[in-house]
Design an enzyme around this catalytic site. Structure first.
Site, short mmCIF file in Angstrom:
data_model
loop_
_atom_site.label_atom_id
_atom_site.label_comp_id
_atom_site.label_asym_id
_atom_site.label_seq_id
_atom_site.Cartn_x
_atom_site.Cartn_y
_atom_site.Cartn_z
N LYS A 71 -4.84 6.77 14.43
CA LYS A 71 -4.90 6.06 13.15
C LYS A 71 -6.35 6.07 12.66
O LYS A 71 -7.14 6.89 13.09
CB LYS A 71 -4.34 4.65 13.31
CG LYS A 71 -2.84 4.63 13.63
CD LYS A 71 -2.04 5.10 12.41
CE LYS A 71 -0.57 5.20 12.70
NZ LYS A 71 0.17 5.81 11.62
N LYS B 17 0.83 -1.21 0.00
CA LYS B 17 0.00 0.00 0.00
C LYS B 17 0.87 1.26 0.00
O LYS B 17 0.61 2.19 -0.76
CB LYS B 17 -0.91 -0.04 1.24
CG LYS B 17 -1.78 1.17 1.46
CD LYS B 17 -2.89 0.84 2.43
CE LYS B 17 -2.62 1.19 3.87
NZ LYS B 17 -2.48 2.62 4.17
N GLY C 252 -5.19 8.52 4.90
CA GLY C 252 -4.29 9.54 5.44
C GLY C 252 -3.06 9.70 4.56
O GLY C 252 -2.55 10.82 4.39
N SER D 75 7.11 9.93 11.50
CA SER D 75 6.02 9.73 10.54
C SER D 75 6.56 9.73 9.12
O SER D 75 7.08 10.74 8.64
CB SER D 75 4.96 10.83 10.68
OG SER D 75 4.11 10.81 9.54
N ASP E 71 1.90 -0.32 12.12
CA ASP E 71 0.72 -0.94 11.51
C ASP E 71 0.53 -2.39 11.95
O ASP E 71 -0.55 -2.95 11.78
CB ASP E 71 0.82 -0.88 9.98
CG ASP E 71 0.71 0.56 9.47
OD1 ASP E 71 0.14 1.41 10.19
OD2 ASP E 71 1.19 0.83 8.35
C1 S3P Z 1 2.48 5.13 6.13
C2 S3P Z 1 3.02 5.59 7.30
C3 S3P Z 1 2.43 5.30 8.61
C4 S3P Z 1 1.49 4.10 8.55
C5 S3P Z 1 0.54 4.19 7.38
C6 S3P Z 1 1.30 4.27 6.07
C7 S3P Z 1 3.14 5.50 4.87
O1 S3P Z 1 1.71 6.43 9.05
O2 S3P Z 1 0.77 3.98 9.74
O3 S3P Z 1 -0.30 3.04 7.34
O4 S3P Z 1 2.83 4.91 3.82
O5 S3P Z 1 3.99 6.40 4.91
P1 S3P Z 1 2.42 7.68 9.80
O6 S3P Z 1 3.31 8.38 8.83
O7 S3P Z 1 1.27 8.56 10.23
O8 S3P Z 1 3.16 7.07 10.94
#
Ligand code: S3P
Length: 428
Positions: free
Chosen positions: A341, A21, A93, A164, A314
């Site tokens: 989340k 993803k 997000g 993040s 995750d």
């Molecule tokens: C992600 C980063 C993480 C993760 C999300 C996917 C990404 O979030 O929890 O499922 O693809 O960069 P955060 O950046 O908010 O930690």
């Protein structure tokens, strides 16, 4: 939709999983801005990555789905089209935060919206650093809807206050179009797919142990790529297999990027046997075959804290729910991010474990799940959160009696094939 999960006797089989993803989002967004036609196979089948595709299409990229998992994206050669209608990021997000980085320097005004869950999630974390670069971004009480008034950007040197990868990537994406060299520093090395994707699309990136820099402006070129299987989707099956002595599960073409593969170390520390074969590099991403077998004496137990919690963010829900079936339990600390989340994952894990009869202690930033417990089937409230629905489907495999997962359709956010594949590998 509700889904009934019956206990299993064993887990056996081999799986090839849909594309990662995180990588699919980044390739979709960068392809939308690149020059030329990007061809992606094994693209994520989840609704989240479809949101990223729909957004770049609304911004002028040409998106052609070849089949469920192949897509061709002809990019806008550096200039997104203006778009009067709001860009709907759905539940994602990643789409909202990373696309904000790309849009901050574009000409025009863009509105980003999301579903009720996404509209509750914190967006100051991207607005603040982007505003330091000169971006004009309006939030609604710290949240979406987000309105971005494109403006020329100037590079900054930024240390992320919370680990993040989404924030880091948003800033690197903005840095691509900013004047000067943008540097992002982080105390915990989060997933580096943004850096690798930028490189794959032809950008020059400099990395040190704890920082990454990009000099702007730079142009991107289209790529052809096969996306590695999603290790965060594999996590549910890896944990399920680790619970059944005699299990044997093999994953082909699984993404094994070291910033994502920490779960394999944790499962090994818990006593599971993990084999990794046939490692290959695909656009900087490590891919390989993974085999998991459970230890005959059962899993031990562990504490996950500090940098490990950020790297496993995750996977923490599924690690927490196998806690009762370990000998010494699973303790999670320094994971307050779980509360913001797709749902409050600490609260939902605790409430649903209790519904299954488990003893569990909840903290602001973690959980204590004692080992050596017997769980019974129950009705699970997924809160519309894909990872909660899938985690408790795994917990259900070792419970006494059947478990009903409410809001099971949410699995399709990242992994629409989850329940079919679970039926394929679970022996009943
Ligand atoms: C992600 C980063 C993480 C993760 C999300 C996917 C990404 O979030 O929890 O499922 O693809 O960069 P955060 O950046 O908010 O930690």
């Amino acid at each position: 939709m509700e889904r009934l999960i019956q206990p299993a006797r064993n887990i056996q089989g081999s799986l090839r999983l849909p594309g990662d993803k995180s990588i699919s989002h980044r390739y979709a967004l960068l392809a939308g801005l690149a020059e030329g036609a990007t061809r992606l196979t094994n693209f994520s089948t989840g609704a989240d990555c479809a949101s990223s595709l729909a957004c770049v299409e609304a911004l002028g990229a040409q998106v052609t789905r070849k089949d469920d998992s192949s897509v061709e994206i002809t990019g806008t050669a550096g200039r997104f089209h203006s778009c009067a209608a709001p860009l709907d990021c759905g539940n994602s997000g990643s789409t909202m935060r990373m696309l904000s980085g790309l849009l901050a320097a574009q000409h025009g005004t863009f509105t980003l919206t999301g579903d009720p869950s996404l509209s509750r999630r914190p967006m100051e974390r991207i607005r603040n650093p982007l505003a330091q670069m000169g971006a004009h971004i309006d939030l609604t009480d710290g949240h979406a809807p987000i309105v971005i008034h494109g403006a020329p950007l100037t590079a900054i040197d930024y240390t992320t206050p919370i680990p993040s990868a989404q924030v880091k990537t948003a800033l690197l994406f903005a840095g691509l179009e900013a004047q000067g060299t943008t540097t992002v520093r982080e105390s915990v090395r989060t997933r580096d797919h943004g850096e690798l994707a930028l490189r794959a699309f032809g950008a020059t990136i400099d990395r040190t142990l704890d920082s990454v820099s990009i000099a702007g402006p730079q142009q991107l070129r289209a790529i052809e790529a096969t996306i590695p299987g999603d290790i965060s989707s594999a996590a549910f099956f890896l944990c399920a297999a680790a619970l059944f002595p005699g299990s044997n599960l093999i994953f082909d073409d699984l993404g094994l990027n070291p910033t994502r593969a920490t779960l394999l170390d944790v499962l090994t520390a818990l006593g599971a046997h993990i084999g990794v074969l046939n490692l290959e590099d695909k656009h900087g991403e490590l891919v390989g075959v993974v085999q998991v077998n459970a230890p005959p004496q059962g899993l031990t137990g562990t504490t996950i804290s500090g940098a490990l919690s950020a790297q496993l963010i995750d996977e923490l829900p599924v690690l927490a729910v196998i806690g009762p079936y370990t000998q010494n339990g699973i303790r999670i600390r320094d994971a307050k991010e779980l509360r913001v989340k797709e749902s409050d994952r600490i609260a939902l894990v605790a409430a649903n474990l209790r519904a299954m009869g488990a003893d569990v202690e909840e903290f602001d930033g973690g959980l204590d799940v004692p080992g050596g417990q017997t769980l019974h089937g129950a009705t699970i409230d997924s809160g519309g959160d894909h990872r909660i629905a899938m985690a408790f489907s795994v917990a259900a495999l070792r419970a006494h009696g059947d478990t009903l997962i409410r809001g099971a359709e949410s699995a399709a956010i990242s992994f629409p094939e989850f329940f079919d594949l679970l039926d394929r590998v679970a022996e009943r």
